[in-house]
Design an enzyme around this catalytic site. Structure first.
Site, PDB file in Angstrom:
ATOM      1  N   ASP A   1      50.534  21.029  29.965  1.00  0.00           N
ATOM      2  CA  ASP A   1      50.545  19.597  30.295  1.00  0.00           C
ATOM      3  C   ASP A   1      52.005  19.125  30.414  1.00  0.00           C
ATOM      4  O   ASP A   1      52.854  19.894  30.814  1.00  0.00           O
ATOM      5  CB  ASP A   1      49.752  18.826  29.232  1.00  0.00           C
ATOM      6  CG  ASP A   1      49.169  17.525  29.769  1.00  0.00           C
ATOM      7  OD1 ASP A   1      49.951  16.740  30.318  1.00  0.00           O
ATOM      8  OD2 ASP A   1      47.953  17.297  29.637  1.00  0.00           O
TER       9      ASP A   1
ATOM     10  N   HIS B   1      53.585  20.068  33.463  1.00  0.00           N
ATOM     11  CA  HIS B   1      53.580  18.894  34.331  1.00  0.00           C
ATOM     12  C   HIS B   1      54.920  18.173  34.407  1.00  0.00           C
ATOM     13  O   HIS B   1      55.009  17.085  34.940  1.00  0.00           O
ATOM     14  CB  HIS B   1      52.489  17.914  33.903  1.00  0.00           C
ATOM     15  CG  HIS B   1      51.104  18.484  34.013  1.00  0.00           C
ATOM     16  ND1 HIS B   1      49.979  17.797  33.633  1.00  0.00           N
ATOM     17  CD2 HIS B   1      50.665  19.683  34.454  1.00  0.00           C
ATOM     18  CE1 HIS B   1      48.907  18.569  33.830  1.00  0.00           C
ATOM     19  NE2 HIS B   1      49.305  19.709  34.321  1.00  0.00           N
TER      20      HIS B   1
END
Ligand code: NAG
Ligand code: NAG
Ligand code: NAG
Ligand code: NAG
Ligand code: NAG
Ligand code: NAG
Ligand code: NAG
Ligand code: NAG
Length: 400
Positions: free
Chosen positions: A217, A240
């Site tokens: 993430d 991310h």
């Protein structure tokens, strides 16, 4: 005479200082508190409690070796500088249902001042336990215990810490002040769900330096009320990227001011640097004083993205623009490759256009088959300096 006096005083002072600094810290070795082959939670807590009570600087010592740790809450206040020195490996229970307090974190460190966490491998043992994780689609999914929380900590350093084998590694640092993360290594596979590297919120003066963060993430996610965050020489990927937000959903959220991301590298991440704010949302805060400089992008899908229409899974309406203002931003010396043709995307709010955004020395290439590299610009008139490849906001800025 007077000089002699001053020299004597200086000598005396340096003697005092020498003694203060030469004072050996008091060592609280967990083995003296009953740590053995079983769960060391209680031994660690007891050693910690004794160290917090010490009026001389102290070290809570976890020796080399592998230690089982089910869960621990280490709270201050401490009376003198305190170090948690981990030379061994701390292993979580592979079965998440064994966490004694299911709503708690694996390791919580709260209310300390002049604290150092040094060294150690924190092994989440995620491989086995989180295979059934469905948190990406189920908001009430079982909470996953690989989580370290540093809350209300001050003047502290977290250095040379490594996390391995954790499918869910998540460091929270909330409501803290003057904290440095130095040489922090986080690794979780790119397909692990919801495993932000470091999540920050309501902090002042945080440094994240010389660190390597690979997760499924956000590499670093930044919540509201952050002030003066320095991120330097951090390599992100997979994951991310560095993200401010999402912001806007809660009316009580406060401004983000002063984020400096310098000398960072992004490898194969979804985003490089991203800001996301919710449309049709109540908060009216400002995001300002952001400096993204000297960044290398290596096959990053969205090297730079300001998304003020952030609305995942159709959880919101797009009919009203975001009320969050983004201003005073520099994007300088950003180079490398993009995995998509849209190398920079500024979707600014129609209600609060982006203001005072300086973009310079950009060299981002796209070598795929979807046409030339482009940028997307809504409600922004960037100030362009230096070289631009591709041209930035070359087509007239649209309004919403
Ligand atoms: C804290 O330290 C003082 C001495 O400095 C001692 O008298 C007291 O018992 C200690 N308290 C605890 C809870 O260890
Ligand atoms: C932390 O350090 C500062 C500056 O040296 C000192 O004033 C303060 O008392 C210390 N606090 C603790 C808990 O060690
Ligand atoms: C980590 O802690 C935060 C709250 O501090 C919580 O929202 C999150 O779900 C936790 N993550 C995991 C993986 O347990
Ligand atoms: C920040 O904390 C460090 C210790 O980690 C300390 O040396 C420094 O003086 C603190 N800075 C401020 C401005 O308090
Ligand atoms: C954090 O980084 C800033 C910018 O490089 C620097 O001025 C500051 O001294 C650093 N603080 C600490 C505690 O390392
Ligand atoms: C950047 O961080 C990496 C990883 O900790 C380290 O090996 C490297 O020496 C750092 N670079 C600089 C210029 O400090
Ligand atoms: C950034 O990296 C360059 C070399 O790659 C180095 O000269 C410079 O000192 C670094 N700056 C910071 C703030 O780390
Ligand atoms: C770039 O990333 C994409 C996925 O985002 C991947 O499919 C592709 O193989 C990568 N290319 C290189 C050269 O690594």
């Amino acid at each position: 005479m007077q000089l002699n006096f001053i020299v004597t005083i200086l000598f005396f002072l340096s003697f005092l200082a020498y003694n203060v600094y030469a004072e050996e810290p008091v060592i609280f070795d967990i083995r003296n508190y009953g740590a053995g082959s079983g769960d060391i939670s209680q031994a660690l807590l007891d050693a910690w409690t004794a160290a917090c009570n010490s009026t001389a600087p102290s070290i809570v010592f976890i020796p080399p070796g592998t230690w089982q740790l089910s869960q621990v809450k280490l709270h201050g206040p401490n009376k003198a500088p305190l170090e948690l020195q981990v030379q061994g490996t701390l292993q979580a229970n592979p079965d998440p249902s064994k966490l004694p307090d299911k709503d708690g974190q694996w390791i919580t460190l709260n209310y300390v001042d002049n604290f150092t966490l040094s060294g150690g491998i924190f092994d989440g043992q995620g491989q086995q336990a989180w295979r059934q994780n469905d948190c990406h689609k189920n908001q009430n999914c079982a909470k996953l215990p690989i989580n370290m929380s540093f809350n209300f900590i001050k003047n502290s350093i977290i250095r040379d810490v490594t996390s391995k084998n954790s499918k869910n590694w998540h460091v929270n640092c909330i409501s803290s002040q003057n904290v440095t993360f130095l040489r922090f290594t986080i690794s979780a596979p790119g397909d692990s769900i919801n495993t932000d590297g470091i999540h920050l919120g309501r902090d002042t003066m945080i440094n994240i330096t010389d660190s390597i963060i690979g997760t499924g993430d956000d590499c670093i996610s930044i919540g509201d009320e952050m002030k003066d965050l320095y991120i330097q020489n951090v390599t992100c990927g997979p994951g991310h990227g560095i993200s401010i937000g999402s912001l806007g959903r809660n009316v009580a959220e406060k401004d983000v001011q002063g984020v400096y991301v310098r000398n960072c590298t992004f490898r194969g991440t979804d985003n490089g640097v991203r800001i996301k704010t919710w449309p049709s949302a109540p908060a009216q805060l400002q995001i300002s004083d952001l400096h993204f400089e000297d960044l290398i992008m290596d096959n990053v899908s969205n090297p730079v993205i300001f998304d003020q229409e952030y609305c995942p899974h159709n959880l919101c309406k797009l009919d009203k623009p975001s009320l969050i203002k983004i201003s005073k931003v520099t994007l300088k010396n950003i180079r490398g490759t993009s995995a998509t043709s849209e190398v920079m995307s500024f979707l600014c709010s129609g209600a609060k256009p982006c203001e005072n955004i300086e973009v310079g020395d950009i060299d981002l290439t796209y070598t795929g088959t979807l046409g030339p590299a482009t940028t997307k610009c809504d409600n922004i008139k960037p100030i362009l300096v230096g070289k631009q490849n591709p041209p930035i906001c070359a087509t007239p800025a649209q309004s919403a």
